[in-house]
Design a protein around this motif. Sequence first.
Motif, PDB file in Angstrom:
ATOM      1  N   PRO A  32      55.765  62.068 -11.158  1.00 62.25           N
ATOM      2  CA  PRO A  32      55.515  63.282 -10.366  1.00 62.25           C
ATOM      3  C   PRO A  32      54.105  63.345  -9.788  1.00 62.25           C
ATOM      4  CG  PRO A  32      56.698  63.835 -12.363  1.00 62.25           C
ATOM      5  CD  PRO A  32      56.303  62.405 -12.500  1.00 62.25           C
ATOM      6  N   HIS A  33      53.105  62.880 -10.572  1.00 59.77           N
ATOM      7  CA  HIS A  33      51.736  62.862 -10.037  1.00 59.77           C
ATOM      8  C   HIS A  33      51.652  61.981  -8.795  1.00 59.77           C
ATOM      9  CE1 HIS A  33      49.093  65.219 -12.586  1.00 59.77           C
ATOM     10  NE2 HIS A  33      49.762  64.799 -13.662  1.00 59.77           N
ATOM     11  N   LEU A  34      52.242  60.779  -8.871  1.00 65.33           N
ATOM     12  CA  LEU A  34      52.193  59.870  -7.727  1.00 65.33           C
ATOM     13  C   LEU A  34      52.995  60.421  -6.550  1.00 65.33           C
ATOM     14  CD1 LEU A  34      52.442  56.369  -9.408  1.00 65.33           C
ATOM     15  CD2 LEU A  34      50.532  57.282  -8.104  1.00 65.33           C
ATOM     16  N   TYR A  68      50.411  51.679  -7.588  1.00 65.24           N
ATOM     17  CA  TYR A  68      50.524  52.536  -8.768  1.00 65.24           C
ATOM     18  C   TYR A  68      51.985  52.904  -9.029  1.00 65.24           C
ATOM     19  CZ  TYR A  68      45.472  53.196  -8.116  1.00 65.24           C
ATOM     20  OH  TYR A  68      44.123  52.996  -7.967  1.00 65.24           O
ATOM     21  N   LEU A  69      52.725  53.171  -7.958  1.00 67.95           N
ATOM     22  CA  LEU A  69      54.127  53.529  -8.114  1.00 67.95           C
ATOM     23  C   LEU A  69      54.921  52.347  -8.687  1.00 67.95           C
ATOM     24  CD1 LEU A  69      55.976  55.989  -7.549  1.00 67.95           C
ATOM     25  CD2 LEU A  69      56.579  54.899  -5.372  1.00 67.95           C
ATOM     26  N   ASP A  70      54.602  51.141  -8.228  1.00 59.36           N
ATOM     27  CA  ASP A  70      55.286  49.946  -8.741  1.00 59.36           C
ATOM     28  C   ASP A  70      54.966  49.709 -10.218  1.00 59.36           C
ATOM     29  OD1 ASP A  70      56.410  49.508  -6.277  1.00 59.36           O
ATOM     30  OD2 ASP A  70      54.890  48.061  -5.637  1.00 59.36           O
ATOM     31  N   GLY A 121      48.813  51.786   0.433  1.00 61.03           N
ATOM     32  CA  GLY A 121      49.096  50.565  -0.325  1.00 61.03           C
ATOM     33  C   GLY A 121      48.705  50.686  -1.780  1.00 61.03           C
ATOM     34  N   ARG A 122      47.540  51.290  -2.045  1.00 57.17           N
ATOM     35  CA  ARG A 122      47.107  51.469  -3.443  1.00 57.17           C
ATOM     36  C   ARG A 122      48.056  52.405  -4.186  1.00 57.17           C
ATOM     37  NH1 ARG A 122      42.002  51.395  -0.947  1.00 57.17           N
ATOM     38  NH2 ARG A 122      41.921  53.679  -0.854  1.00 57.17           N
TER      39      ARG A 122
END
Length: 610
Positions: free
Chosen positions: A352-354, A332-334, A327-328
């Motif tokens: 890319p990191h996410l 971050y992606l959102d 979820g966290r």
Amino acid sequence: MTPDPRAHYSRLLDERRAAIAALERRHRALGYAKLASAILAIAIVALALTHGASLILLVLLPAAAFAALLIVHDRVLTAIQRLHRAARYYENGIARVCGRWPGTGEAGNRYLDPAHPYAQDLDLFGKGSLFELLCTARTLPGQDTLAAWLQFPAPPGEVRQRQLAIDELRPRIDLREDLAILAGDARAGIHPDALAAWGEAPARLRARGFRAQIYGFTALGLAGFLALWISLANSAGAIHLAPLPAALAGDLFLAALAVNAWTLYRWRDTVGPVTAAVEAAAAELRLLSEVLVRLERERFASPPLAALRASLDSAGEPPSRRLARLGRLMEYLDSRDNVFVRLLEPFLLWTPHLALRLEDWRAESGPAVRRWLDAAGRIEALCSLASHAFEHPADTFPEFAPSGPCLEASAIGHPLLAEDRVIRNDVSLGSGLNLLIVSGSNMSGKSTLLRTLGANAVLAQAGSVVRAARLRLSPLALGASIRVSDSLQDGISRFYAEILRLRQILDLTSGDLPVLFLIDEFLHGTNSHDRKIGAEALVRSLVERGAAGLITTHDLALADIASTLGTRADNVHFEDHLEEGKVLFDYRMRPGIVRKSNAIELMRSVGLEI
């Protein structure tokens, strides 16, 4: 003391309705409070326009109140929605107890397979079916599991494990209510096969080369951004560091921007599908997470339920923690929609990191997704059978004989009929008696007897309680020819469809289990001469292959088959009697062959001149 299920459900339903009424009053009060806050804010703005701009700061008070009321109101609406689900759960439970359940539940039509050896004949699926009576599962994994248990008999060891689990779950109405509430959101939003396949798919981005590139180019991007910032800050006199030539800083910045832009472009076809897939999967897991967390809190004593509960954990960690990490990461992606994140993307390589961290999560937790789905589905299916056991306290668990064929039933009745309408009979097969030939008049109960034995055999081998005072049976492969029909599309007559089903039942005898056959109106679609010869040959073949079962017939010539099989076969029948011009039935099975027919009386009773 076993509680009266109807009274217990009615009391809980009244409590839920009272809670709904109280929250509805609160809902209205919050609506009025929000309206008052909005009016107050408008009034303050109006005063500020006429009496001084300094008053405008006061608008923050009603604005803050409105925001707080909005949050509280949303929670109240969610609570009302869930209480309505709880109320429907108890309303459906009362309908099942009172026999008013057909058409109110999940029919399971998608599971109906015309080629199955007994599903259509025994009303396993469809309106008013065994599946609709039993199923309280709200998720697809739960419904799929229950449907599979009804279609594919379990071995006695597995059945006994399910019985232990059902016995422990029977009084846990609060758990079943919570699952009905929490799984409501997940009902149509989870696609278990696709979700499990996503969790188990090979990782795309975990190669060392990709990881090294992402970290290296991120360092380059930060260096270029920092170099430009230092150069600009030095020029403005904001800081005093070693001077960095502006041209060098600009070149480094542009180089970093160009390299990272190329990196994003190069990996777009790999990173893009990863993030798109995880967004879809995370949405489904979010729907399932509340169910998993509720099950995670439960403590079970019986070994099968304790094992199911333990299967939720992965590497000693419960699903709540793993899903919280996912979820966290999704939050971050959102955040990519934020304008500042978009501006910094070429320097930080945020996506890319996410994507890499999400692939790390999938590599660690993805294999557990199928276990989570399977465990949740099995517990939901067990809860369905536990609800049925709770709602029918007079029904009993069957016993299993070590060898067969064997089916000994005392006071057995049809589980789809309301208990106050069930007529019960005693039936015994085995110990050398392999065939009962059931004769009787129209509508006297012959077909219902076959369905009664078949439905209870299905329930028994699924792990459920059965509608009988006592049922002892061996593991059985079941084959039925009760509701066979022609097919215009396939060009198949009813008689041909029937002999195809009889062939299927004969083929079952080559398996590991003894066969229980249930055949209604044996070879009804042919003449009396061919019917007698064919029926005798087919029944003898079934009995000699170790099968046992019942056949029904209107043709009393078929009753003579019993004499050719000696002690391995017997005749039983159902009777009727005429009273004040009406044909009445008692639906009681009696020994011997029926001696009269009611066809003429039935035709006259509907106005035909005979």
